[in-house]
Design a protein around this motif. Structure first.
Motif, PDB file in Angstrom:
ATOM      1  N   LYS A  51       0.856  -1.199   0.000  1.00 37.40           N
ATOM      2  CA  LYS A  51       0.000   0.000   0.000  1.00 37.40           C
ATOM      3  C   LYS A  51       0.886   1.240   0.000  1.00 37.40           C
ATOM      4  O   LYS A  51       1.954   1.235   0.612  1.00 37.40           O
ATOM      5  CB  LYS A  51      -0.856  -0.038   1.267  1.00 37.40           C
ATOM      6  N   ILE A  52       0.431   2.266  -0.682  1.00 36.69           N
ATOM      7  CA  ILE A  52       1.206   3.514  -0.740  1.00 36.69           C
ATOM      8  C   ILE A  52       0.350   4.656  -0.195  1.00 36.69           C
ATOM      9  O   ILE A  52      -0.844   4.751  -0.502  1.00 36.69           O
ATOM     10  CB  ILE A  52       1.642   3.828  -2.190  1.00 36.69           C
ATOM     11  N   LEU A  71       0.277   5.378 -10.012  1.00 31.84           N
ATOM     12  CA  LEU A  71       0.683   4.242  -9.164  1.00 31.84           C
ATOM     13  C   LEU A  71      -0.347   3.123  -9.221  1.00 31.84           C
ATOM     14  O   LEU A  71       0.010   1.946  -9.277  1.00 31.84           O
ATOM     15  CB  LEU A  71       0.896   4.720  -7.728  1.00 31.84           C
ATOM     16  N   GLU A  72      -1.609   3.486  -9.195  1.00 38.17           N
ATOM     17  CA  GLU A  72      -2.631   2.435  -9.270  1.00 38.17           C
ATOM     18  C   GLU A  72      -2.578   1.739 -10.625  1.00 38.17           C
ATOM     19  O   GLU A  72      -2.684   0.526 -10.725  1.00 38.17           O
ATOM     20  CB  GLU A  72      -4.026   3.023  -9.026  1.00 38.17           C
ATOM     21  N   GLU A  80      -3.273   6.041  -1.426  1.00 40.02           N
ATOM     22  CA  GLU A  80      -4.080   7.137  -0.868  1.00 40.02           C
ATOM     23  C   GLU A  80      -3.227   8.396  -0.878  1.00 40.02           C
ATOM     24  O   GLU A  80      -2.013   8.307  -0.727  1.00 40.02           O
ATOM     25  CB  GLU A  80      -4.459   6.831   0.581  1.00 40.02           C
ATOM     26  N   VAL A  81      -3.889   9.533  -1.024  1.00 38.32           N
ATOM     27  CA  VAL A  81      -3.158  10.801  -1.018  1.00 38.32           C
ATOM     28  C   VAL A  81      -3.725  11.665   0.093  1.00 38.32           C
ATOM     29  O   VAL A  81      -4.944  11.817   0.201  1.00 38.32           O
ATOM     30  CB  VAL A  81      -3.302  11.539  -2.362  1.00 38.32           C
ATOM     31  N   GLU A  82      -2.848  12.206   0.905  1.00 38.25           N
ATOM     32  CA  GLU A  82      -3.301  12.933   2.090  1.00 38.25           C
ATOM     33  C   GLU A  82      -2.643  14.296   2.170  1.00 38.25           C
ATOM     34  O   GLU A  82      -1.439  14.420   1.907  1.00 38.25           O
ATOM     35  CB  GLU A  82      -2.859  12.165   3.347  1.00 38.25           C
ATOM     36  N   LEU A  83      -3.403  15.278   2.604  1.00 33.38           N
ATOM     37  CA  LEU A  83      -2.788  16.544   2.977  1.00 33.38           C
ATOM     38  C   LEU A  83      -1.967  16.263   4.226  1.00 33.38           C
ATOM     39  O   LEU A  83      -2.480  15.698   5.205  1.00 33.38           O
ATOM     40  CB  LEU A  83      -3.868  17.583   3.285  1.00 33.38           C
ATOM     41  N   ILE A 175       8.346   0.750 -10.132  1.00 34.19           N
ATOM     42  CA  ILE A 175       7.712  -0.307  -9.325  1.00 34.19           C
ATOM     43  C   ILE A 175       7.099  -1.353 -10.246  1.00 34.19           C
ATOM     44  O   ILE A 175       7.216  -2.556 -10.020  1.00 34.19           O
ATOM     45  CB  ILE A 175       6.665   0.282  -8.339  1.00 34.19           C
ATOM     46  N   ALA A 176       6.491  -0.898 -11.337  1.00 39.28           N
ATOM     47  CA  ALA A 176       5.909  -1.834 -12.311  1.00 39.28           C
ATOM     48  C   ALA A 176       7.008  -2.723 -12.899  1.00 39.28           C
ATOM     49  O   ALA A 176       6.838  -3.938 -13.038  1.00 39.28           O
ATOM     50  CB  ALA A 176       5.209  -1.061 -13.420  1.00 39.28           C
TER      51      ALA A 176
END
Ligand code: M6R
Length: 368
Positions: A51-52, A71-72, A80-83, A175-176
């Motif tokens: 998981k990233i 990435l997906e 997931e992207v977070e502030l 990564i791929a």
């Protein structure tokens, strides 16, 4: 030191083809594979990631939002992207197999650094994407991938953003490559196409005069909306942020699919709406946004459409048409962001603002 430009921002916008090329330099081997050994995270460690989570602020957060799509799609990992300022005060669920990627141009943004420390407490792997050698972020992380934008002086981020995008594309494709996802066809082809992006950005810069004219004609507007879908959505957010910071104008970016859930109520006669149109190759996305353009135009909006060369379907519905070179969908933010930077910069200059030092803002936010 502004190299003949009136503002650092203009110089930094112009430097983008070089910045993108420098960030790719030495990272694509002669056989077409990516080499990112410098990252200090081993291939084995990357294989164990399940998981990233990306943490960042401001424009770097927008790069993170775009990274999620890449990435997906290529790496096949949940992302997931977070502030950073929200993440650090939450109780995120992380483990040793979580890769946390912190994106920060300066490497000194307090919230980003605190988010990294928060993730470390839960034993996540930490990777920084950073533009400043010797800054704090790379020291706080297990590994780092530097962007090579060169010093960014203007408060509004431009070339750093484009190089952050290059960095996240490199990571997703790497990564791929390491994990074997889709390796051999699409990933290999994408690496070759990524290498062509400096020329594409250069081409965009050569055709910016109509965008500058448009910006000057809108200097007295009160509000501008930005619409996009897929990776065009974070581009819309970035276009709006640039306009807020530089022109002190009300500007908002929306996901085009959300229009009917509220924002369409804002449309009124003459309201400028900038729409980022996905490539025709993504027919479903493309056709949806063409319908959105028709819907807002029917309600009186002044449509400013950014679409790839050769896309004729948008012509009848665009009051102003801005052309960008045709590139793969996931790379499109590299070419569609540039007109939005030029637009905001020119509009702010027309209003008499200092685009290098907007009011109330600092280049790096090292306080909370
Ligand atoms: O140095 P950082 O990338 O961590 O900075 C993050 C934001 O403060 C920065 O992107 C800010 O939003 C810019 N002024 C945007 O143009």
């Amino acid at each position: 030191e502004k190299g003949g430009y009136d503002y650092f921002m203009l110089k930094e916008i112009a430097e983008q083809p070089r910045a993108v090329a420098d960030t790719l330099l030495g990272r694509i081997a002669a056989d077409g594979r990516l080499v990112l050994d410098e990252m200090r995270i081993t291939d084995q460690e990357l294989r164990e990631v399940d998981k990233i989570i990306i943490v960042a602020c401001g424009t770097s957060y927008h790069a993170g939002l775009i990274a999620k799509y890449a990435l997906e799609h290529w790496a096949g990992l949940p992302c997931e992207v977070e502030l950073a300022s929200e993440f650090r005060y939450r109780d995120p669920i992380l483990s040793r197999s979580t890769l946390v990627i912190a994106i920060s141009q300066s490497g000194e943004t307090m919230d980003a650094l605190m988010a990294v420390r928060h993730a470390r407490e839960q034993h996540a792997k930490l990777l920084g994407i950073c533009n400043v050698n010797g800054s704090t972020l790379p020291r706080e992380c297990d590994g780092v991938l530097y962007t090579h934008a060169g010093p960014e002086v203007a408060v509004a981020s431009t070339k750093a953003f484009l190089t952050q995008l290059v960095a996240v594309y490199l990571i997703a494709l790497y990564i791929a490559q390491v994990r074997g996802t889709k390796w051999g066809d699409e990933v290999f082809a994408m690496i070759q196409l990524l290498a062509q992006m400096p020329e594409k950005v250069e081409k965009v810069l050569e055709t910016m005069e109509p965008v500058r004219e448009l910006a000057r004609s809108l200097a007295n507007e009160r509000s501008v909306l930005f619409l996009g879908r897929h990776v065009g959505f974070p581009v819309a957010l970035e276009g709006a942020l640039k306009l807020k910071e530089l022109a002190y104008m009300h500007a908002e970016g929306f996901a085009a699919g959300e229009l009917k859930h509220g924002p369409i109520a804002l449309i009124e006669e003459g309201l400028p709406v900038i729409v980022v149109v996905p490539p025709r190759a993504r027919a479903v996305l493309h056709d949806k946004i063409v319908s959105n353009i028709q819907e807002i135009r029917a309600r009186g909006a002044r449509t400013i459409v950014i679409a790839e060369e050769g896309d004729e379907t948008v012509e009848p519905f665009a009051d102003t048409l801005i052309r960008v070179p045709a590139v793969p969908t996931l790379f499109q933010p590299l070419v569609t962001t540039v007109p939005l930077q030029v637009f905001a910069c020119e509009l702010a200059t027309a209003k008499g603002h200092d685009v290098d030092q907007p009011r109330n803002l600092a280049k790096s936010v090292t306080v909370e």
